[in-house]
Design an enzyme around this catalytic site. Structure first.
Site, mmCIF file in Angstrom:
data_model
loop_
_atom_site.group_PDB
_atom_site.id
_atom_site.type_symbol
_atom_site.label_atom_id
_atom_site.label_comp_id
_atom_site.label_asym_id
_atom_site.label_seq_id
_atom_site.Cartn_x
_atom_site.Cartn_y
_atom_site.Cartn_z
ATOM 1 N N THR A 72 0.854 -1.199 0.000
ATOM 2 C CA THR A 72 0.000 0.000 0.000
ATOM 3 C C THR A 72 0.883 1.240 0.000
ATOM 4 O O THR A 72 0.648 2.191 -0.760
ATOM 5 C CB THR A 72 -0.939 -0.019 1.228
ATOM 6 O OG1 THR A 72 -1.766 -1.178 1.137
ATOM 7 C CG2 THR A 72 -1.796 1.220 1.297
ATOM 8 N N ASN A 152 -6.254 -9.866 -7.312
ATOM 9 C CA ASN A 152 -6.294 -10.570 -6.025
ATOM 10 C C ASN A 152 -7.562 -11.394 -5.826
ATOM 11 O O ASN A 152 -7.571 -12.357 -5.081
ATOM 12 C CB ASN A 152 -6.150 -9.576 -4.860
ATOM 13 C CG ASN A 152 -6.973 -8.324 -5.032
ATOM 14 O OD1 ASN A 152 -6.897 -7.665 -6.054
ATOM 15 N ND2 ASN A 152 -7.772 -7.998 -4.041
ATOM 16 N N GLN A 182 0.080 -9.692 -6.289
ATOM 17 C CA GLN A 182 -0.435 -11.065 -6.411
ATOM 18 C C GLN A 182 0.283 -11.865 -7.497
ATOM 19 O O GLN A 182 -0.071 -13.022 -7.750
ATOM 20 C CB GLN A 182 -1.945 -11.045 -6.678
ATOM 21 C CG GLN A 182 -2.752 -10.441 -5.545
ATOM 22 C CD GLN A 182 -2.776 -11.303 -4.276
ATOM 23 O OE1 GLN A 182 -2.384 -12.478 -4.292
ATOM 24 N NE2 GLN A 182 -3.225 -10.717 -3.171
ATOM 25 N N SER A 202 4.525 -7.035 -1.821
ATOM 26 C CA SER A 202 4.320 -7.079 -0.375
ATOM 27 C C SER A 202 4.783 -8.435 0.146
ATOM 28 O O SER A 202 4.344 -9.477 -0.355
ATOM 29 C CB SER A 202 2.828 -6.889 -0.075
ATOM 30 O OG SER A 202 2.648 -6.450 1.244
ATOM 31 N N GLY A 203 5.652 -8.427 1.168
ATOM 32 C CA GLY A 203 6.269 -9.666 1.649
ATOM 33 C C GLY A 203 5.292 -10.719 2.145
ATOM 34 O O GLY A 203 5.483 -11.908 1.912
ATOM 35 N N HIS A 204 4.212 -10.258 2.818
ATOM 36 C CA HIS A 204 3.345 -11.250 3.471
ATOM 37 C C HIS A 204 2.491 -12.052 2.501
ATOM 38 O O HIS A 204 1.773 -12.958 2.904
ATOM 39 C CB HIS A 204 2.476 -10.595 4.549
ATOM 40 C CG HIS A 204 1.382 -9.700 4.052
ATOM 41 N ND1 HIS A 204 0.066 -10.058 4.092
ATOM 42 C CD2 HIS A 204 1.409 -8.464 3.513
ATOM 43 C CE1 HIS A 204 -0.681 -9.078 3.612
ATOM 44 N NE2 HIS A 204 0.108 -8.099 3.256
ATOM 45 N N THR A 240 14.607 4.754 9.393
ATOM 46 C CA THR A 240 15.572 3.680 9.662
ATOM 47 C C THR A 240 15.051 2.363 9.099
ATOM 48 O O THR A 240 13.904 1.987 9.361
ATOM 49 C CB THR A 240 15.799 3.546 11.189
ATOM 50 O OG1 THR A 240 16.205 4.819 11.679
ATOM 51 C CG2 THR A 240 16.852 2.502 11.499
ATOM 52 N N CYS A 328 -9.270 -6.293 2.368
ATOM 53 C CA CYS A 328 -9.318 -4.853 2.648
ATOM 54 C C CYS A 328 -10.724 -4.290 2.499
ATOM 55 O O CYS A 328 -10.999 -3.198 2.957
ATOM 56 C CB CYS A 328 -8.384 -4.103 1.718
ATOM 57 S SG CYS A 328 -6.713 -4.672 1.874
HETATM 58 N N1 PLP Z 1 -2.438 -4.959 -4.098
HETATM 59 C C1 PLP Z 1 -3.033 -6.153 -4.149
HETATM 60 C C2 PLP Z 1 -3.390 -6.724 -5.485
HETATM 61 C C3 PLP Z 1 -3.323 -6.853 -2.975
HETATM 62 O O1 PLP Z 1 -3.919 -8.038 -3.038
HETATM 63 C C4 PLP Z 1 -2.978 -6.267 -1.739
HETATM 64 C C5 PLP Z 1 -3.324 -6.941 -0.482
HETATM 65 O O2 PLP Z 1 -4.330 -7.648 -0.397
HETATM 66 C C6 PLP Z 1 -2.337 -5.018 -1.740
HETATM 67 C C7 PLP Z 1 -2.090 -4.395 -2.939
HETATM 68 C C8 PLP Z 1 -1.952 -4.330 -0.470
HETATM 69 O O3 PLP Z 1 -0.963 -5.015 0.210
HETATM 70 P P1 PLP Z 1 -0.605 -4.588 1.713
HETATM 71 O O4 PLP Z 1 -1.874 -4.720 2.499
HETATM 72 O O5 PLP Z 1 0.438 -5.536 2.125
HETATM 73 O O6 PLP Z 1 -0.177 -3.189 1.673
#
Ligand code: PLP
Length: 395
Positions: A72, A152, A182, A202-204, A240, A328
């Site tokens: 994000t 996603n 994704q 995004s790492g997670h 940092t 989200c």
């Molecule tokens: N973009 C896409 C396509 C996503 O699926 C997501 C998270 O679901 C994001 C952006 C945002 O990632 P984060 O919540 O790690 O910032």
């Protein structure tokens, strides 16, 4: 039994990733910007992670990778940074798609309120982007085009490299941003020699922890940095650096790159088994992930005349975890903007469920899901107010 089928929302941290991170939370805690030896070690670990992320993204010069707190932040940095640097009273046109994640769509809507003119490009009933319509919108006033690499909710892959090349043929000054969240770890990515200027991850989403992301910025591309302060990350993202999480992201990127073939074969096989099994066993099941080009781990299925939230609650009681759209936007009762853009009929729009697998998904979990999900749908069909319609479908 607990079956986690919501890997597009987030993934389990790989133990190998955690093991690499721990020393940087214990003894290797020096600030990477300091001058003494322990700091040189942490700075070196950050550079190694940068190379690993570069390799996942097909980027040979890893100095074009900036670490951020999440995708994000990466998307906000790219979009706001481009608009702030290149936008003028005349050049104020921005383009994106109707199926982007809220981290892009909300920024576009905010920019519209500030006077920018935005075009939102639609998709067809299979979820594929109307590329011709996008290219028709590009003009001399356009400064930015954003297209996600993979969706996603449905897993649909958009041909971002080809679209970027075509956009630049029309207006070479346009900056091209790709939300690659994704796609990373699911399909090969090759940013070198492409016309893509910015790419976020995004790492997670690929077994690193939450709270760490990255942004690729093509060499020589200027933008106004979003977070100002110290000189970290080449003065492009102050603050940092989160050494342990950056090291985790690097390790996860290395593992993901090595597991691409497994993802494409084994994860795809299990996803296909789940998908075809559900479509076969459940008469009111309709596939929403209809594009011929999609990531290997995702399927989205609509169950006609049944409420999606109810399905999720019943599945939750059985230990099966899935979702009805983007994490989200869950909590809002509005049906998915992605499925609406795809013109999924109202009969299955409210009963659409996303199942997303990972390298940790096991065959016996899919077998269990294939036994339990049809029972849940059958139970809910019995209490649906649409008895006549369900009977017509043979239920
Ligand atoms: N973009 C896409 C396509 C996503 O699926 C997501 C998270 O679901 C994001 C952006 C945002 O990632 P984060 O919540 O790690 O910032």
């Amino acid at each position: 039994m607990e079956i986690y089928l919501d890997n597009n929302a987030t993934t389990k941290v790989d133990k190998k990733v955690l093991d690499k991170m721990i020393p940087y939370l214990e003894e290797l805690y020096a600030n990477p910007s300091s001058m003494y030896n322990p700091a040189r070690k942490t700075a070196k670990a950050i550079e190694q992670a940068r190379n690993q992320v570069g390799e996942l993204l097909g980027v040979s010069d890893s100095s074009s990778i900036i670490f951020t707190s999440c995708a994000t932040e990466s998307a906000n940095t790219a979009i706001k940074g481009i608009v702030s640097h290149y936008g003028t009273r005349e050049n104020n046109h921005i383009i994106t798609t109707q199926v982007e994640h809220p981290c892009v769509l909300s920024v576009y809507e905010d920019l519209e309120r500030k006077g920018y003119s935005a075009s939102y490009i639609g998709v067809n009933e299979c979820g594929d982007l109307n590329i011709e319509s996008l290219l028709n919108k590009v003009n001399e006033k356009t400064i930015l085009v954003s297209v996600m690499h993979a969706n996603n909710e449905t897993g649909t892959i958009y041909p971002v490299k080809e679209i970027a090349a075509e956009v630049k043929k029309i207006n070479k000054n346009v900056k091209f941003f790709v939300d690659g969240v994704q796609a990373a770890g699911k399909i090969p990515i090759e940013l070198d020699n492409s016309d893509i200027d910015f790419y976020s991850i995004s790492g997670h989403k690929f077994h690193a922890p939450k709270g760490i992301g990255a942004l690729y910025v093509k060499k020589g591309t200027l933008f106004d940095p979003f977070i100002l302060g110290g000189h970290q990350e080449n003065s492009l993202r102050a603050g940092t650096q989160n050494t342990a999480f950056i090291v985790g992201l690097g390790e996860a990127a290395k593992l993901a790159k090595n597991a691409l073939e497994f993802e494409n074969k084994e994860v795809r096989r299990l996803r296909d088994k789940l998908e075809s099994g559900l479509l076969e066993k459940i008469k009111n099941a309709k596939l929403n992930s209809k594009s011929s080009s999609r990531v290997p781990n995702t399927t989205n299925i609509g169950f006609e005349y049944i409420e999606g939230e109810l399905i999720l609650l019943y599945l939750n009681d059985l230990g099966i975890y899935a979702s009805s759209g983007s994490a989200c936007t869950s909590g809002s009762l509005d049906p998915s903007h992605v499925l609406r853009a795809q013109k999924v009929p109202f009969t299955s729009l409210h009963g659409s469920i996303r199942f997303s697998l990972s390298k940790f998904t096991k065959e016996d979990e899919i077998d269990y899901a294939l036994i339990e999900i049809p029972k849940v749908i059958e139970k809910l069909a019995r209490i649906s107010p649409f008895q006549k319609e369900l009977k017509e479908l043979g239920m």
